[in-house]
Design an enzyme around this catalytic site. Structure first.
Site, short mmCIF file in Angstrom:
data_model
loop_
_atom_site.label_atom_id
_atom_site.label_comp_id
_atom_site.label_asym_id
_atom_site.label_seq_id
_atom_site.Cartn_x
_atom_site.Cartn_y
_atom_site.Cartn_z
N LYS A 131 3.33 -9.83 5.18
CA LYS A 131 4.56 -10.61 5.05
C LYS A 131 5.63 -10.00 5.94
O LYS A 131 5.55 -8.84 6.36
CB LYS A 131 5.06 -10.64 3.60
N ASP B 104 7.01 -5.91 -4.51
CA ASP B 104 6.64 -7.04 -3.66
C ASP B 104 5.20 -7.51 -3.90
O ASP B 104 4.75 -8.46 -3.25
CB ASP B 104 6.86 -6.74 -2.18
#
Length: 287
Positions: free
Chosen positions: A8, A144
């Site tokens: 990401k 995350d």
């Protein structure tokens, strides 16, 4: 069962408050990259390869290939994820072929852990847990980690665990990721940040042309880390000068990425870093 584990980037990262528990509240947009790596039009291998199979030994066996992972097994997020979700008498075989760079702000370790939870739930536990329950497991492994269970553009608040969908689509554009040979620990990154209210509501990114993001969409870690590691600023400036629509550090670093409309300028920019001895890796991917 085999999965290709993507990374990401952070589009904007605002550190808005230091909490009483020592953590920080933030605002950011997570955007997945590398989901289509390995396809003919996108041949760069920018993913980890994870395979999980059942076994009858009752033990969790983990085998690593690719990039070396420098931590004891009991601290490895993949192993911890397996121990967390599996009943005590259930074992599995985990094969992880590691290609995503570490210490890059790209969430590689978190992604491996989240995909491990998902695969074990599907392959061994036959979908015993809902996605919401997997998110609770993932949050215990890292702020995350839950994002990778959704794996689509998300706006994040809190420590990164409060996720809502955001309307951003960069499909068809090219992203260049440059990873210098610099490792920035999370502790080091936060030590240089002074929390302050976010200057721009990142939920409104889609209302701005991407060419305007550079003026209002900031990563708060850049101020202090660019002073400490001037090469990071040089990389970002080079990417912008090469024609990137937007460039930024991802997460707490140290990777810098640029988003381009066309392959040609992005490829030329990548080639300009190819002979630089301080660059650990460069990756050009189609979004």
């Amino acid at each position: 069962m085999l999965e290709f584990v993507n990374a990401k980037i952070n589009i904007g990262l605002q550190i808005v408050r230091r909490r009483e528990d020592g953590y920080h509240d933030l605002q950011t947009v997570f955007y997945p990259i590398g989901r289509y790596a390995g396809l003919p039009e996108n041949p760069v291998r920018f993913c980890d390869i994870l395979e999980i199979t059942d076994n009858c030994s009752g033990k969790i066996n983990v085998y690593f290939e690719g990039r070396r992972i420098e931590c004891p097994l009991e601290k490895n997020l993949v192993y911890r994820a397996a121990c967390m979700i599996l009943p005590g008498n259930t074992g599995c075989e985990i094969f992880l072929d590691k290609h995503l760079p570490d210490g890059a702000g790209l969430g590689g370790g978190s992604a491996d852990a989240a995909f491990t939870l998902k695969l074990i739930n599907e392959v061994i536990l036959k979908n015993k847990f809902s996605n919401n329950e997997l998110v609770e497991f993932a949050l215990r492994l890292g702020a995350d980690c839950p994002f990778f269970l959704y794996n689509r553009p998300m706006y994040a608040e809190g420590i990164g665990e409060k996720l809502t969908d955001v309307n951003i689509d960069l499909s068809g554009k090219w992203i260049l990721v440059i990873k210098p040979d610099i490792y920035v620990s999370t502790k080091e990154a936060f030590a240089g940040v002074i929390p302050h209210p976010g200057e721009f509501d990142l939920r409104n990114l889609s209302s701005l042309p991407i060419e305007d993001w550079q003026y209002v969409v900031k990563n708060d870690f850049e101020n202090s880390l660019f002073q400490k590691y001037p090469v990071l600023r040089k990389i970002k400036d080079s990417i912008v000068s090469a024609g990137a629509l937007y460039a930024s550090m991802s997460g707490s670093g140290s990777s810098i990425y640029g988003i381009f409309n066309e392959y040609g300028p992005a490829r030329e920019c990548e080639m300009s870093f190819s002979e630089c001895p301080t660059i650990e890796g460069s990756y050009l991917l189609k979004l």
